[in-house]
Design a protein around this motif. Structure first.
Motif, PDB file in Angstrom:
ATOM      1  N   GLY A 297      -4.272 -34.776 100.379  1.00 15.48           N
ATOM      2  CA  GLY A 297      -5.022 -35.619 101.299  1.00 15.48           C
ATOM      3  C   GLY A 297      -4.285 -35.923 102.582  1.00 15.48           C
ATOM      4  O   GLY A 297      -3.219 -35.364 102.876  1.00 15.48           O
ATOM      5  N   THR A 298      -4.849 -36.833 103.356  1.00 12.81           N
ATOM      6  CA  THR A 298      -4.366 -37.211 104.677  1.00 12.81           C
ATOM      7  C   THR A 298      -3.860 -38.651 104.643  1.00 12.81           C
ATOM      8  O   THR A 298      -4.436 -39.505 103.965  1.00 12.81           O
ATOM      9  CB  THR A 298      -5.509 -37.082 105.703  1.00 12.81           C
ATOM     10  OG1 THR A 298      -5.919 -35.704 105.747  1.00 12.81           O
ATOM     11  CG2 THR A 298      -5.079 -37.512 107.089  1.00 12.81           C
ATOM     12  N   HIS A 299      -2.782 -38.903 105.363  1.00 12.50           N
ATOM     13  CA  HIS A 299      -2.229 -40.253 105.432  1.00 12.50           C
ATOM     14  C   HIS A 299      -3.258 -41.214 106.045  1.00 12.50           C
ATOM     15  O   HIS A 299      -3.909 -40.867 107.034  1.00 12.50           O
ATOM     16  CB  HIS A 299      -0.957 -40.240 106.279  1.00 12.50           C
ATOM     17  CG  HIS A 299      -0.105 -41.451 106.111  1.00 12.50           C
ATOM     18  ND1 HIS A 299      -0.408 -42.659 106.714  1.00 12.50           N
ATOM     19  CD2 HIS A 299       1.052 -41.652 105.410  1.00 12.50           C
ATOM     20  CE1 HIS A 299       0.523 -43.540 106.393  1.00 12.50           C
ATOM     21  NE2 HIS A 299       1.411 -42.962 105.601  1.00 12.50           N
ATOM     22  N   HIS A 306      -0.302 -34.853 106.380  1.00 13.94           N
ATOM     23  CA  HIS A 306      -1.007 -34.553 105.135  1.00 13.94           C
ATOM     24  C   HIS A 306      -0.022 -34.259 104.007  1.00 13.94           C
ATOM     25  O   HIS A 306       1.145 -33.939 104.242  1.00 13.94           O
ATOM     26  CB  HIS A 306      -1.949 -33.358 105.329  1.00 13.94           C
ATOM     27  CG  HIS A 306      -2.685 -33.389 106.628  1.00 13.94           C
ATOM     28  ND1 HIS A 306      -3.857 -34.087 106.815  1.00 13.94           N
ATOM     29  CD2 HIS A 306      -2.395 -32.807 107.840  1.00 13.94           C
ATOM     30  CE1 HIS A 306      -4.269 -33.939 108.065  1.00 13.94           C
ATOM     31  NE2 HIS A 306      -3.399 -33.167 108.706  1.00 13.94           N
ATOM     32  N   VAL A 307      -0.540 -34.320 102.772  1.00 13.16           N
ATOM     33  CA  VAL A 307       0.296 -34.055 101.604  1.00 13.16           C
ATOM     34  C   VAL A 307      -0.392 -33.030 100.692  1.00 13.16           C
ATOM     35  O   VAL A 307      -1.622 -33.043 100.536  1.00 13.16           O
ATOM     36  CB  VAL A 307       0.602 -35.360 100.822  1.00 13.16           C
ATOM     37  CG1 VAL A 307      -0.659 -35.973 100.238  1.00 13.16           C
ATOM     38  CG2 VAL A 307       1.643 -35.134  99.727  1.00 13.16           C
ATOM     39  N   LEU A 308       0.424 -32.136 100.119  1.00 17.42           N
ATOM     40  CA  LEU A 308      -0.036 -31.143  99.143  1.00 17.42           C
ATOM     41  C   LEU A 308       1.041 -31.072  98.073  1.00 17.42           C
ATOM     42  O   LEU A 308       2.090 -30.456  98.262  1.00 17.42           O
ATOM     43  CB  LEU A 308      -0.229 -29.775  99.822  1.00 17.42           C
ATOM     44  CG  LEU A 308      -0.664 -28.607  98.935  1.00 17.42           C
ATOM     45  CD1 LEU A 308      -2.023 -28.866  98.308  1.00 17.42           C
ATOM     46  CD2 LEU A 308      -0.689 -27.306  99.729  1.00 17.42           C
ATOM     47  N   ASN A 328      -9.664 -27.056 104.235  1.00 24.94           N
ATOM     48  CA  ASN A 328     -11.053 -27.332 104.602  1.00 24.94           C
ATOM     49  C   ASN A 328     -11.254 -28.802 104.981  1.00 24.94           C
ATOM     50  O   ASN A 328     -12.056 -29.128 105.854  1.00 24.94           O
ATOM     51  CB  ASN A 328     -12.005 -26.948 103.467  1.00 24.94           C
ATOM     52  CG  ASN A 328     -12.080 -25.445 103.266  1.00 24.94           C
ATOM     53  OD1 ASN A 328     -11.694 -24.673 104.144  1.00 24.94           O
ATOM     54  ND2 ASN A 328     -12.560 -25.015 102.114  1.00 24.94           N
ATOM     55  N   HIS A 329     -10.505 -29.662 104.323  1.00 26.01           N
ATOM     56  CA  HIS A 329     -10.569 -31.094 104.637  1.00 26.01           C
ATOM     57  C   HIS A 329     -10.054 -31.363 106.054  1.00 26.01           C
ATOM     58  O   HIS A 329     -10.657 -32.136 106.821  1.00 26.01           O
ATOM     59  CB  HIS A 329      -9.739 -31.868 103.607  1.00 26.01           C
ATOM     60  CG  HIS A 329      -9.617 -33.324 103.886  1.00 26.01           C
ATOM     61  ND1 HIS A 329     -10.693 -34.198 103.872  1.00 26.01           N
ATOM     62  CD2 HIS A 329      -8.522 -34.080 104.204  1.00 26.01           C
ATOM     63  CE1 HIS A 329     -10.276 -35.418 104.154  1.00 26.01           C
ATOM     64  NE2 HIS A 329      -8.966 -35.374 104.358  1.00 26.01           N
ATOM     65  N   ILE A 330      -8.949 -30.697 106.412  1.00 24.72           N
ATOM     66  CA  ILE A 330      -8.353 -30.906 107.735  1.00 24.72           C
ATOM     67  C   ILE A 330      -9.206 -30.277 108.833  1.00 24.72           C
ATOM     68  O   ILE A 330      -9.536 -30.916 109.836  1.00 24.72           O
ATOM     69  CB  ILE A 330      -6.927 -30.313 107.791  1.00 24.72           C
ATOM     70  CG1 ILE A 330      -5.994 -31.044 106.821  1.00 24.72           C
ATOM     71  CG2 ILE A 330      -6.370 -30.378 109.210  1.00 24.72           C
ATOM     72  CD1 ILE A 330      -4.647 -30.358 106.628  1.00 24.72           C
ATOM     73  N   THR A 335     -15.234 -32.940 102.298  1.00 26.02           N
ATOM     74  CA  THR A 335     -14.819 -33.940 101.312  1.00 26.02           C
ATOM     75  C   THR A 335     -13.922 -33.296 100.266  1.00 26.02           C
ATOM     76  O   THR A 335     -14.250 -32.243  99.712  1.00 26.02           O
ATOM     77  CB  THR A 335     -16.050 -34.564 100.632  1.00 26.02           C
ATOM     78  OG1 THR A 335     -16.891 -35.133 101.631  1.00 26.02           O
ATOM     79  CG2 THR A 335     -15.626 -35.649  99.649  1.00 26.02           C
ATOM     80  N   LEU A 336     -12.809 -33.925  99.984  1.00 26.33           N
ATOM     81  CA  LEU A 336     -11.905 -33.419  98.950  1.00 26.33           C
ATOM     82  C   LEU A 336     -12.503 -33.636  97.564  1.00 26.33           C
ATOM     83  O   LEU A 336     -13.233 -34.603  97.338  1.00 26.33           O
ATOM     84  CB  LEU A 336     -10.565 -34.150  99.018  1.00 26.33           C
ATOM     85  CG  LEU A 336      -9.637 -33.804 100.182  1.00 26.33           C
ATOM     86  CD1 LEU A 336      -8.526 -34.842 100.282  1.00 26.33           C
ATOM     87  CD2 LEU A 336      -9.045 -32.413 100.016  1.00 26.33           C
TER      88      LEU A 336
END
Length: 347
Positions: A297-299, A306-308, A328-330, A335-336
Motif C-alpha cells: 500500500g501507500t503511506h 509505498h510498501v511491498l 495498478n494501485h499507484i 483498489t487494492l
C-alpha cells in the motif's frame, strides 16, 4: 538523475516490482545493501496447496497465472535456468490422512491441484508405509541464482546501488521525492525484514520468522520429486538435496544454529534410511505477518511512498501478484485487494 521509481530491496518483492516497471516502460533504480537473506536462502517452491491441513493457498490461481510467465520471461532475458518443474508429494502418515486427501480433493480451489492417484513408495531409501499424494502444477525457482543474476544485470545497466538507503536524506517535494542526486516520482520499500528499521513503515506488524535449511549429499537417495512430511526434501540435482525448514519467532539474526541443524536432522532421519553428508547450512528471516498476508500500500501521509513486503513463506508465488496489485494501485488508482492492503492496520 531522474527516474520514475526508486525501489529499496532486491529480493523477490523488489524483483517482482521491477518486472512490473519493465513491462510498463518505467524508469527505475534499485538500492540493496544485501542485509536480508530470506529470498536467497528460500526453498523456492511454488505449491498451491497447504499440505498441513490440505487447504488452498490464498489466491493461488491468480498467483500462478502471474508468477510462472514472469519467471519464464526473466529466464529468457537473463539466459539462465530458474524454473524446475518438479512434483511435490505429501507423505501420508495414516489411512485416515489418505482418506482426508481424497475428501478435500473435491473441494473448490483444490480439485485442480490434488491428484486422485496414490503414488506407491518404490524408493528403498524412503520410509513411507502409507505412500504419497501428489500436488499438481508445482515446481521450484532457483531464488539464489535469480537474485544474483538479476542484480548483475541491474548493475551492468547502472540501475543498482549496492548500499543502504539513508532515510534521513529523503526529501519530499510537491509531486516528487529527492534522494541525494536522484529525483523520482515514487519510492517503493521492498526491504523484507529490514522494514523494521524503516521510520516510515516500521509500525506495521511485520513479525519475522527465522528459517534455517541444510543441504545434504545423498547418492543413494535418488529422489526425483519434492517430498513433504515433517520437513521438505527438495532435489537439486547431482545427489544434492535441500532440507527445510525451521521456524523460530524469537531469534532475529541470520546466524546458523546447532539447534536448528539437530532439529532438521532428527526429522530427516525418520524419513530416509540411507547415508548422507551435510554440506551446507543457511539461515534467513522471513518477512511474516500475523494474518499471513502481504503488506502492500501507500503511506497515509506521503502519497508517493509505498510498501511491498510481508511475502512470508510463499514469496515465489505471492510476489508477482502483490507487485501487480501495488503497481495498478499507484498508476491506475485501482483498489487494492483488501486482504493485503496495509489499511487493515493502523500505520
Amino acid at each position: 538523475m531522474k527516474v520514475d521509481y526508486i525501489i529499496v530491496g532486491c529480493g523477490l518483492a523488489g524483483i517482482s516490482f521491477c518486472e512490473q516497471l519493465l513491462a510498463n516502460n518505467k524508469t527505475f533504480v534499485v538500492f540493496d545493501n544485501n542485509s536480508q537473506q530470506s529470498s536467497t536462502v528460500a526453498g523456492g517452491l511454488y505449491n498451491p496447496v497447504t499440505l498441513k491441513r490440505f487447504t488452498p493457498v490464498w489466491q493461488s490461481k491468480k498467483q500462478l497465472a502471474l508468477a510462472i510467465p514472469m519467471y519464464n520471461s526473466i529466464e529468457q532475458r537473463l539466459n539462465v535456468k530458474l524454473d524446475y518443474k518438479v512434483p511435490v508429494r505429501k507423505r501420508f502418515t495414516s489411512l485416515e490422512e489418505q482418506n482426508n486427501w481424497f475428501a478435500k480433493s473435491d473441494q473448490e480451489g483444490l480439485s485442480d491441484y490434488m491428484s486422485l492417484n496414490i503414488y506407491k513408495n518404490e524408493n528403498k531409501s524412503i520410509t513411507s508405509q502409507y505412500n504419497f499424494g501428489e500436488v499438481l502444477e508445482t515446481g521450484r525457482i532457483d531464488t539464489s541464482l535469480l537474485i544474483s543474476e538479476y542484480k548483475k544485470q541491474l548493475k551492468n545497466k547502472g540501475q543498482l546501488f549496492c548500499e543502504s538507503i539513508d532515510y534521513n536524506v529523503i526529501q519530499f517535494n510537491n509531486n516528487s521525492i529527492s534522494y541525494k542526486d536522484i529525483l523520482t516520482t515514487h519510492i517503493v520499500f521492498a526491504e523484507g525484514f529490514g522494514l523494521k528499521q524503516n521510520p516510515f513503515f516500521n509500525s506495521l506488524p511485520l513479525q519475522g520468522s527465522k528459517g534455517e535449511l541444510i543441504t545434504i549429499k545423498a547418492p543413494e537417495l535418488k529422489l526425483d520429486f519434492v517430498l513433504k512430511s515433517s520437513v521438505f526434501i527438495i532435489p537439486l540435482g547431482c545427489s544434492i538435496y535441500r532440507i527445510g525448514s525451521t521456524y523460530d519467532h524469537t531469534d532475529k539474526t541470520n546466524a546458523i544454529t546447532s539447534q536448528a541443524r539437530e532439529e532438521l536432522l532428527t526429522k530427516l532421519k525418520t524419513l530416509i534410511n540411507c547415508d548422507f553428508e551435510v554440506i551446507n547450512q543457511v539461515a534467513g528471516i522471513r518477512p511474516t505477518v500475523k494474518d499471513r498476508r502481504p503488506l502492500v500500500g501507500t503511506h497515509p501521509k506521503y502519497k508517493n511512498m509505498h510498501v511491498l513486503n510481508g511475502l512470508g513463506t510463499r514469496g515465489v508465488m505471492i510476489g508477482p501478484y502483490a507487485a501487480q496489485q501495488l503497481y495498478n494501485h499507484i498508476e491506475q488508482n485501482s483498489t487494492l485487494d483488501k486482504d493485503l492492503d496495509i489499511a487493515r492496520f493502523n500505520l
